[in-house]
Design a protein around this motif. Structure first.
Motif, PDB file in Angstrom:
ATOM      1  N   LEU A 220      12.591 -20.326 -21.903  1.00  0.00           N
ATOM      2  CA  LEU A 220      13.388 -21.187 -22.779  1.00  0.00           C
ATOM      3  C   LEU A 220      14.526 -20.409 -23.439  1.00  0.00           C
ATOM      4  O   LEU A 220      15.655 -20.897 -23.539  1.00  0.00           O
ATOM      5  CB  LEU A 220      12.501 -21.807 -23.863  1.00  0.00           C
ATOM      6  CG  LEU A 220      11.880 -23.177 -23.549  1.00  0.00           C
ATOM      7  CD1 LEU A 220      11.046 -23.655 -24.717  1.00  0.00           C
ATOM      8  CD2 LEU A 220      12.942 -24.198 -23.202  1.00  0.00           C
ATOM      9  N   GLU A 221      14.228 -19.195 -23.884  1.00  0.00           N
ATOM     10  CA  GLU A 221      15.261 -18.366 -24.512  1.00  0.00           C
ATOM     11  C   GLU A 221      16.416 -18.123 -23.543  1.00  0.00           C
ATOM     12  O   GLU A 221      17.591 -18.238 -23.905  1.00  0.00           O
ATOM     13  CB  GLU A 221      14.668 -17.036 -24.964  1.00  0.00           C
ATOM     14  CG  GLU A 221      13.741 -17.135 -26.164  1.00  0.00           C
ATOM     15  CD  GLU A 221      13.151 -15.780 -26.524  1.00  0.00           C
ATOM     16  OE1 GLU A 221      13.584 -14.771 -25.939  1.00  0.00           O
ATOM     17  OE2 GLU A 221      12.256 -15.728 -27.375  1.00  0.00           O
ATOM     18  N   VAL A 222      16.063 -17.783 -22.305  1.00  0.00           N
ATOM     19  CA  VAL A 222      17.095 -17.485 -21.296  1.00  0.00           C
ATOM     20  C   VAL A 222      17.952 -18.719 -21.036  1.00  0.00           C
ATOM     21  O   VAL A 222      19.186 -18.643 -20.979  1.00  0.00           O
ATOM     22  CB  VAL A 222      16.432 -16.985 -19.996  1.00  0.00           C
ATOM     23  CG1 VAL A 222      17.458 -16.916 -18.866  1.00  0.00           C
ATOM     24  CG2 VAL A 222      15.798 -15.621 -20.198  1.00  0.00           C
ATOM     25  N   LEU A 223      17.312 -19.884 -20.870  1.00  0.00           N
ATOM     26  CA  LEU A 223      18.055 -21.112 -20.585  1.00  0.00           C
ATOM     27  C   LEU A 223      18.920 -21.529 -21.764  1.00  0.00           C
ATOM     28  O   LEU A 223      19.966 -22.160 -21.587  1.00  0.00           O
ATOM     29  CB  LEU A 223      17.091 -22.238 -20.206  1.00  0.00           C
ATOM     30  CG  LEU A 223      16.426 -22.107 -18.826  1.00  0.00           C
ATOM     31  CD1 LEU A 223      15.364 -23.178 -18.635  1.00  0.00           C
ATOM     32  CD2 LEU A 223      17.459 -22.192 -17.710  1.00  0.00           C
ATOM     33  N   ARG A 224      18.493 -21.212 -22.980  1.00  0.00           N
ATOM     34  CA  ARG A 224      19.309 -21.531 -24.162  1.00  0.00           C
ATOM     35  C   ARG A 224      20.530 -20.612 -24.263  1.00  0.00           C
ATOM     36  O   ARG A 224      21.590 -21.023 -24.724  1.00  0.00           O
ATOM     37  CB  ARG A 224      18.468 -21.382 -25.433  1.00  0.00           C
ATOM     38  CG  ARG A 224      17.318 -22.365 -25.555  1.00  0.00           C
ATOM     39  CD  ARG A 224      17.791 -23.764 -25.842  1.00  0.00           C
ATOM     40  NE  ARG A 224      16.678 -24.690 -25.976  1.00  0.00           N
ATOM     41  CZ  ARG A 224      16.798 -25.992 -26.186  1.00  0.00           C
ATOM     42  NH1 ARG A 224      17.992 -26.524 -26.264  1.00  0.00           N
ATOM     43  NH2 ARG A 224      15.734 -26.765 -26.301  1.00  0.00           N
ATOM     44  N   LYS A 225      20.365 -19.366 -23.811  1.00  0.00           N
ATOM     45  CA  LYS A 225      21.467 -18.402 -23.917  1.00  0.00           C
ATOM     46  C   LYS A 225      22.529 -18.628 -22.847  1.00  0.00           C
ATOM     47  O   LYS A 225      23.718 -18.481 -23.101  1.00  0.00           O
ATOM     48  CB  LYS A 225      20.931 -16.972 -23.768  1.00  0.00           C
ATOM     49  CG  LYS A 225      20.121 -16.470 -24.939  1.00  0.00           C
ATOM     50  CD  LYS A 225      19.593 -15.084 -24.604  1.00  0.00           C
ATOM     51  CE  LYS A 225      18.537 -14.636 -25.577  1.00  0.00           C
ATOM     52  NZ  LYS A 225      17.895 -13.385 -25.149  1.00  0.00           N
ATOM     53  N   VAL A 226      22.085 -18.934 -21.631  1.00  0.00           N
ATOM     54  CA  VAL A 226      23.021 -19.086 -20.506  1.00  0.00           C
ATOM     55  C   VAL A 226      23.164 -20.564 -20.177  1.00  0.00           C
ATOM     56  O   VAL A 226      22.203 -21.211 -19.739  1.00  0.00           O
ATOM     57  CB  VAL A 226      22.529 -18.317 -19.265  1.00  0.00           C
ATOM     58  CG1 VAL A 226      23.536 -18.451 -18.123  1.00  0.00           C
ATOM     59  CG2 VAL A 226      22.288 -16.854 -19.592  1.00  0.00           C
ATOM     60  N   LYS A 227      24.327 -21.111 -20.402  1.00  0.00           N
ATOM     61  CA  LYS A 227      24.577 -22.520 -20.135  1.00  0.00           C
ATOM     62  C   LYS A 227      24.845 -22.737 -18.641  1.00  0.00           C
ATOM     63  O   LYS A 227      25.156 -21.815 -17.912  1.00  0.00           O
ATOM     64  CB  LYS A 227      25.776 -23.008 -20.959  1.00  0.00           C
ATOM     65  CG  LYS A 227      25.640 -22.774 -22.456  1.00  0.00           C
ATOM     66  CD  LYS A 227      24.426 -23.481 -23.031  1.00  0.00           C
ATOM     67  CE  LYS A 227      24.304 -23.257 -24.531  1.00  0.00           C
ATOM     68  NZ  LYS A 227      23.079 -23.865 -25.084  1.00  0.00           N
ATOM     69  N   GLY A 228      24.746 -23.982 -18.220  1.00  0.00           N
ATOM     70  CA  GLY A 228      25.119 -24.321 -16.851  1.00  0.00           C
ATOM     71  C   GLY A 228      23.945 -24.551 -15.933  1.00  0.00           C
ATOM     72  O   GLY A 228      22.776 -24.442 -16.318  1.00  0.00           O
ATOM     73  N   SER A 229      24.259 -24.869 -14.683  1.00  0.00           N
ATOM     74  CA  SER A 229      23.269 -25.229 -13.671  1.00  0.00           C
ATOM     75  C   SER A 229      22.324 -24.065 -13.376  1.00  0.00           C
ATOM     76  O   SER A 229      22.737 -22.899 -13.340  1.00  0.00           O
ATOM     77  CB  SER A 229      23.997 -25.643 -12.391  1.00  0.00           C
ATOM     78  OG  SER A 229      23.098 -26.139 -11.442  1.00  0.00           O
ATOM     79  N   ALA A 230      21.046 -24.393 -13.158  1.00  0.00           N
ATOM     80  CA  ALA A 230      20.040 -23.339 -12.988  1.00  0.00           C
ATOM     81  C   ALA A 230      19.034 -23.693 -11.898  1.00  0.00           C
ATOM     82  O   ALA A 230      18.751 -24.863 -11.646  1.00  0.00           O
ATOM     83  CB  ALA A 230      19.301 -23.101 -14.309  1.00  0.00           C
ATOM     84  N   ILE A 231      18.518 -22.637 -11.244  1.00  0.00           N
ATOM     85  CA  ILE A 231      17.375 -22.755 -10.327  1.00  0.00           C
ATOM     86  C   ILE A 231      16.264 -21.877 -10.879  1.00  0.00           C
ATOM     87  O   ILE A 231      16.510 -20.733 -11.267  1.00  0.00           O
ATOM     88  CB  ILE A 231      17.706 -22.286  -8.896  1.00  0.00           C
ATOM     89  CG1 ILE A 231      18.937 -22.993  -8.334  1.00  0.00           C
ATOM     90  CG2 ILE A 231      16.506 -22.504  -7.970  1.00  0.00           C
ATOM     91  CD1 ILE A 231      19.406 -22.428  -7.000  1.00  0.00           C
TER      92      ILE A 231
END
Length: 638
Positions: A220-231
């Motif tokens: 969750l921390e990583v996804l909050r820090k880096v915006k945009g599309s993710a796999i």
């Protein structure tokens, strides 16, 4: 007169080639044998498709990936280029017609799976084709030192003898120096053969490893820090669903993808993600092959891949637009142990392979000498329960039997309904006069699908036909089956279940053509690759250097953007980091702010430094997120 650039503009709507593409194409056009080592997303298909369109004759493309094969054929057809695919799960009648079209028709690209190469039906037609180019995709499969060795690839050198003047282009994203040499040797490269290799370094992709006992919180921390599309890559189908639901409950739009979903579900979820209607795709390694989404900002691995080749390919799906992207591994100590166990599990013994093969033959009731080319729907769980076998061990045995050339196992096989009109127009007319009740459907088929129906197989939609005739879909299926029995048409109903295809006649399980010495060599090789993967996440060295070193690319240059380089930079420039940390603490004194709000207050001249400082302060417990994902000074630090 057409040129590589005019072909690129005409069919791909691009004005320029990517690095090395034009050099590779020119080498092919001069008749040289070529090995192209290009990373994931480097545009390998253009390297053989463009020159093939300039050469007189057909391009035969060998690839083991049925899903990718069908995807590329569809893309070529959408560009107005004639292309067909031939693979094991097809009925012989369909293969027969498609290969005839390659000899006598206007087909420009023939995609073929490697186990077809030694088939008499293919060999007879291949000799009569006007072949302009032979392309070998996933070329690392020909090397016993590669991570996905397939003995069927060794047949390619033999078929070159029928067209000795035809150049071959071999393509792969991942090959060590030893594997590259092996590819050129096993494909019988002629004198003057050349190798083109793009550096494995990705200047815009930051590799980051995070060790954490609470992987979900770190995710969750990583996804909050880096915006945009993710796999997000995970190992099991259940984990895709669990993590996807968990993220959705926390306000992050997520979907999940694995080979067990229906074709419609996979397509729908993939489209939603590509169109950015869903931010995160949680998936097994079944996801990503052939998907061209340039704006993926972050690829996260919650479970360790089995080897560096697989990891580099999957991580490389981030940042194809050449903007900054992140490849993050989140692991804990137990993951290293699990990786070792799974590596051992993935290498079944010869006796276990014989046991599973015998069970398969019993399951499908095949007599010795029968079954060559036959395909069957396959349910892994049902099979495992019936023969008291462990599903995970069965899965690895099936993949090994596939690599040994005995079967083909397709986890996510989809083939739409198709029809070929066998009768000529005279016989068709006579049939319509004699069978008036079938006249409406015959006319409708010809109106909807026209000439393609007569020259080859046309994809059809039973529901569309049913709506046009104002009857039920089941009634349409029954009529098509009846016309098939009357030999007026060949009707191939839709397939959307895992498939097992016997690529050789059924063998005596006690005398399977398996090289046990080679099995042991493979086991040792796979374990060494596993250790390289665990070393990647545990060593305190520039991550990009470790990747380049693994692929025998010598360099003294560090990337400067991976987690190790950032840490080293921080240690070397304590003042800059200390000043930034002090600024962050000052801004957060007595309040909670989002990362964006903190950045606005500080206006850092070095945004990379700012992001790294925030990340370190969270990792060290100096800062913490609240339930609304605002940052504040941790309670124990206030």
């Amino acid at each position: 007169m057409e040129t590589p650039h005019s072909i690129l503009r005409k069919y791909w709507k691009h004005d320029r080639f990517r690095p090395l593409q034009e050099d590779i194409i020119q080498a092919v056009l001069t008749g040289k044998d070529v090995l192209a080592l290009l990373p994931t997303g480097g545009g390998k298909s253009v390297c053989f498709q463009v020159p093939a369109l300039l050469l007189d004759g057909i391009c035969v493309v060998v690839t083991p990936l049925i899903a990718l094969m069908k995807d590329q054929v569809e893309q070529l057809k959408n560009r107005g280029i004639e292309a067909v695919a031939v693979y094991s799960a097809m009925p012989r009648s369909q293969i027969d017609i498609l290969l005839d079209n390659c000899v006598y028709g206007q087909v420009k690209f023939l995609y073929v799976s490697p186990e077809r190469l030694h088939n008499d039906l293919f060999m007879a037609r291949f000799q009569r084709m006007k072949v302009a180019l032979l392309a070998v995709d996933e070329a690392h499969c020909i090397s016993q030192w590669g991570y996905d060795f397939r003995p069927q690839y060794l047949q390619i050198a033999a078929i070159r003898e029928f067209h000795p003047e035809v150049p071959v282009i071999a393509l792969t994203a991942t090959a060590t120096r030893q594997v590259a040499f092996d590819i050129m040797d096993k494909l019988a490269f002629r004198a003057g053969g050349v190798k083109f290799q793009k550096s494995f370094a990705r200047d815009n992709l930051a590799f980051v490893v995070r060790k954490s006992e609470n992987k979900e919180k770190k995710l969750l921390e990583v996804l909050r820090k880096v915006k945009g599309s993710a796999i997000i890559y995970v190992r099991s189908r259940k984990a895709t669903q669990d993590i996807g639901s968990w993220l959705s409950q926390r306000g992050i739009t997520a979907s999940h993808y694995h080979a067990g979903l229906s074709f419609e579900e996979r397509t729908s979820r993939q489209d939603s993600w590509i169109k950015n209607q869903v931010r995160v795709m949680v998936a097994t390694n079944a996801f990503g092959m052939g998907i061209d989404k340039p704006d993926v900002r972050i690829v996260i691995h919650l479970h360790l891949p089995e080897n560096m080749e697989a990891y580099y390919q999957e991580a490389g799906r981030g940042g194809r637009d050449e903007k900054r992207a992140y490849a993050v591994v989140i692991f804990h100590d137990a993951d290293i142990q699990n990786l070792e166990v799974k590596a051992e599990q993935s290498q079944p013994t010869g006796s276990y392979l014989a046991r599973v093969y015998q069970a398969l033959c019993n399951y499908f009731q095949l007599a010795i000498g029968s079954g060559d080319g036959e395909s069957f729907d396959f349910e892994l769980q049902d099979f495992s329960e019936r023969f008291h076998l462990h599903p995970a061990e069965v899965f690895h045995a099936l993949k090994r039997l596939e690599s040994e050339g005995l079967i083909q196992f397709s986890e996510s096989f989809y083939s739409p309904s198709a029809v070929h009109m066998v009768a000529d127009r005279t016989k068709l007319y006579e049939f319509q006069i004699a069978n008036a009740k079938f006249d409406p459907i015959v006319k409708l088929l010809l109106r909807l699908y026209g000439g393609e129906l007569l020259s080859g197989f046309s994809k059809i939609s039973e529901s569309q036909i049913a709506r046009a005739l104002k009857v039920g879909q089941n009634e349409v299926v029954d009529i098509l089956k009846h016309l098939h029995e009357l030999r007026l048409i060949i009707y191939l109903p839709v397939k959307d279940k895992p498939q097992v295809t016997f690529t050789l006649p059924r063998q005596d399980a006690e005398r399977l053509p398996i090289d046990n010495k080679r099995l042991e060599e493979r086991r040792v090789l796979i374990l060494s690759k596993m250790k390289a993967m665990s070393g990647f996440v545990t060593k305190d060295r520039c991550r990009m250097q470790l990747i380049q070193e693994y692929f025998d690319e010598e360099t003294d240059r560090t990337c400067g953007i991976c987690d190790v380089c950032v840490k080293n930079k921080k240690d070397a420039d304590d003042d800059a980091f200390a000043n930034m940390r002090a600024e962050v603490l000052r801004v957060l004194q007595g309040r909670l702010l989002t990362i964006e709000q903190i950045e606005t207050h500080i206006s850092p001249s070095d945004r990379e430094l700012f992001v790294d400082v925030i990340r370190d302060m969270v990792d060290e417990g100096i800062l913490e997120y609240d339930s609304a994902w605002k940052l504040g000074i941790a309670k124990q630090k206030r």
